[in-house]
Motif scaffolding. Sequence first.
Motif, PDB file in Angstrom:
ATOM      1  N   UNK A 153       6.414  -3.733   4.414  1.00 27.07           N
ATOM      2  CA  UNK A 153       5.938  -4.046   3.070  1.00 27.07           C
ATOM      3  C   UNK A 153       5.460  -5.481   2.904  1.00 27.07           C
ATOM      4  N   UNK A 154       5.812  -6.363   3.831  1.00 22.31           N
ATOM      5  CA  UNK A 154       5.393  -7.762   3.738  1.00 22.31           C
ATOM      6  C   UNK A 154       4.043  -8.023   4.397  1.00 22.31           C
ATOM      7  N   UNK A 155       3.472  -7.000   5.045  1.00 20.70           N
ATOM      8  CA  UNK A 155       2.150  -7.162   5.650  1.00 20.70           C
ATOM      9  C   UNK A 155       1.114  -7.444   4.576  1.00 20.70           C
ATOM     10  N   UNK A 156       0.130  -8.274   4.923  1.00 23.67           N
ATOM     11  CA  UNK A 156      -0.991  -8.553   4.021  1.00 23.67           C
ATOM     12  C   UNK A 156      -2.132  -7.594   4.352  1.00 23.67           C
ATOM     13  N   UNK A 157      -2.552  -6.823   3.361  1.00 28.86           N
ATOM     14  CA  UNK A 157      -3.610  -5.844   3.582  1.00 28.86           C
ATOM     15  C   UNK A 157      -4.983  -6.358   3.191  1.00 28.86           C
ATOM     16  N   UNK A 170       3.563  -3.853  -0.052  1.00 28.95           N
ATOM     17  CA  UNK A 170       4.461  -3.304  -1.060  1.00 28.95           C
ATOM     18  C   UNK A 170       3.902  -3.463  -2.475  1.00 28.95           C
ATOM     19  N   UNK A 171       3.119  -4.529  -2.717  1.00 31.45           N
ATOM     20  CA  UNK A 171       2.545  -4.751  -4.045  1.00 31.45           C
ATOM     21  C   UNK A 171       1.239  -3.983  -4.235  1.00 31.45           C
ATOM     22  N   UNK A 172       0.578  -3.682  -3.096  1.00 30.99           N
ATOM     23  CA  UNK A 172      -0.717  -3.012  -3.188  1.00 30.99           C
ATOM     24  C   UNK A 172      -0.624  -1.505  -3.027  1.00 30.99           C
ATOM     25  N   UNK A 173       0.372  -1.028  -2.270  1.00 30.88           N
ATOM     26  CA  UNK A 173       0.303   0.369  -1.858  1.00 30.88           C
ATOM     27  C   UNK A 173       1.659   1.061  -1.760  1.00 30.88           C
ATOM     28  N   UNK A 174       2.536   0.840  -2.705  1.00 29.80           N
ATOM     29  CA  UNK A 174       3.734   1.649  -2.849  1.00 29.80           C
ATOM     30  C   UNK A 174       3.486   2.604  -4.010  1.00 29.80           C
ATOM     31  N   UNK A 175       4.357   3.587  -4.183  1.00 31.09           N
ATOM     32  CA  UNK A 175       4.184   4.477  -5.342  1.00 31.09           C
ATOM     33  C   UNK A 175       4.347   3.690  -6.632  1.00 31.09           C
ATOM     34  N   UNK A 176       5.190   2.654  -6.608  1.00 31.42           N
ATOM     35  CA  UNK A 176       5.367   1.819  -7.795  1.00 31.42           C
ATOM     36  C   UNK A 176       4.085   1.068  -8.124  1.00 31.42           C
ATOM     37  N   UNK A 177       3.403   0.550  -7.096  1.00 32.62           N
ATOM     38  CA  UNK A 177       2.157  -0.175  -7.346  1.00 32.62           C
ATOM     39  C   UNK A 177       1.091   0.778  -7.893  1.00 32.62           C
ATOM     40  N   UNK A 178       1.081   2.031  -7.405  1.00 30.50           N
ATOM     41  CA  UNK A 178       0.129   3.011  -7.919  1.00 30.50           C
ATOM     42  C   UNK A 178       0.381   3.284  -9.398  1.00 30.50           C
ATOM     43  N   UNK A 179       1.651   3.418  -9.761  1.00 27.41           N
ATOM     44  CA  UNK A 179       2.008   3.635 -11.166  1.00 27.41           C
ATOM     45  C   UNK A 179       1.540   2.461 -12.020  1.00 27.41           C
ATOM     46  N   UNK A 180       1.756   1.248 -11.539  1.00 28.56           N
ATOM     47  CA  UNK A 180       1.368   0.065 -12.296  1.00 28.56           C
ATOM     48  C   UNK A 180      -0.151  -0.015 -12.482  1.00 28.56           C
ATOM     49  N   UNK A 181      -0.894   0.335 -11.444  1.00 31.45           N
ATOM     50  CA  UNK A 181      -2.355   0.307 -11.545  1.00 31.45           C
ATOM     51  C   UNK A 181      -2.853   1.301 -12.590  1.00 31.45           C
ATOM     52  N   UNK A 182      -2.306   2.520 -12.561  1.00 31.91           N
ATOM     53  CA  UNK A 182      -2.730   3.541 -13.522  1.00 31.91           C
ATOM     54  C   UNK A 182      -2.334   3.141 -14.932  1.00 31.91           C
ATOM     55  N   UNK A 183      -1.122   2.619 -15.073  1.00 29.95           N
ATOM     56  CA  UNK A 183      -0.648   2.213 -16.407  1.00 29.95           C
ATOM     57  C   UNK A 183      -1.533   1.117 -16.987  1.00 29.95           C
ATOM     58  N   UNK A 184      -1.950   0.173 -16.141  1.00 30.23           N
ATOM     59  CA  UNK A 184      -2.808  -0.918 -16.610  1.00 30.23           C
ATOM     60  C   UNK A 184      -4.152  -0.382 -17.087  1.00 30.23           C
ATOM     61  N   UNK A 185      -4.729   0.544 -16.332  1.00 34.04           N
ATOM     62  CA  UNK A 185      -6.039   1.090 -16.706  1.00 34.04           C
ATOM     63  C   UNK A 185      -5.959   1.986 -17.942  1.00 34.04           C
ATOM     64  N   UNK A 186      -4.806   2.633 -18.129  1.00 30.03           N
ATOM     65  CA  UNK A 186      -4.635   3.504 -19.292  1.00 30.03           C
ATOM     66  C   UNK A 186      -4.047   2.755 -20.488  1.00 30.03           C
TER      67      UNK A 186
END
Length: 299
Positions: A153-157, A170-186
């Motif tokens: 999770x500490x790798x830089x993508x 971990x900030x770009x591509x966990x299920x939590x990050x996906x939830x945060x991205x969708x929540x921000x757009x909605x």
Amino acid sequence: MNKYIAFDIGGTFLKYAVVGADSTILEHNKVKTPKTLDGLLEVIHTFAAIHKDVQGIAVSLPGAVSHEGIVYGSSAIPFIHGPNIKQLIASGTSLPVYIENDANCAGYAEVWAGAAKGKKDVLVMAIGTGVGGAIIKNGEVHKGANLHGGEFGSMLLNANNKDMKEEEWVRMDSTLSMVRKVAKRKNVEPESLSGEEIFSLAASGDRICREAIDDFFHLLAIGIFNLQYIYDPEIILIGGGISARKDLIERIHDKLDRILESFPKATIRPEIGTCKFRQNANLLGAVYGLIRGIERDML
């Protein structure tokens, strides 16, 4: 058949089991995780006293676990960090004790009796609210010089952003990050969504959710591609809640194929699979580590 006691210490529950030498779980249960170190040791010592016919105690827990038995780092169980947990358990039970990081235990479970049985070089990824995993090198957990082996999770993508605050896997591509991205757009609170709901909405035609899922698998494939060329394992196994999806491997392969088409010199197509064990993985893997340790001591 030899038997062993296993404990999986989590932030909410402490699971315990009696496990046979053939990986069979003979007895299992759970209690709420004690609030203190003394409380934790009391549970372990009491259970060990009941089962006097076991050959040792295996413990899975969060944190960076040293060979000596000290757990470094931090977790939702602060009192396990600092004391020599291995020594405290051994002195109260007079039994061989093995303790290991929970992700490493999950990796050992797959090598012992799971999807990586018979393989020597394996990566196991756990994808959920975070991204972590285990590196198995020549059949052994590889912890690294600083006990950080498997901290995928500490790798830089993506290093385009110069401050790189949001570039960790971990900030770009966990299920939590996906939830945060969708929540921000909605324009809704992240707590009002879950990964399962996002996949359900996408299946119903929600464009924002579909794009977020597509981005999720694209980044996941990039991470897997990088890991394959860093370590070149025989197989990369994926665990965590996402591993239950029947279309997981197909989606990853689709993204990997596109990456490989862009890099003709990249001739290795990663072998991807899902973990066999879920809720009992840490218990089984800890016992496998214990058995290997006892066998080494007998040589």
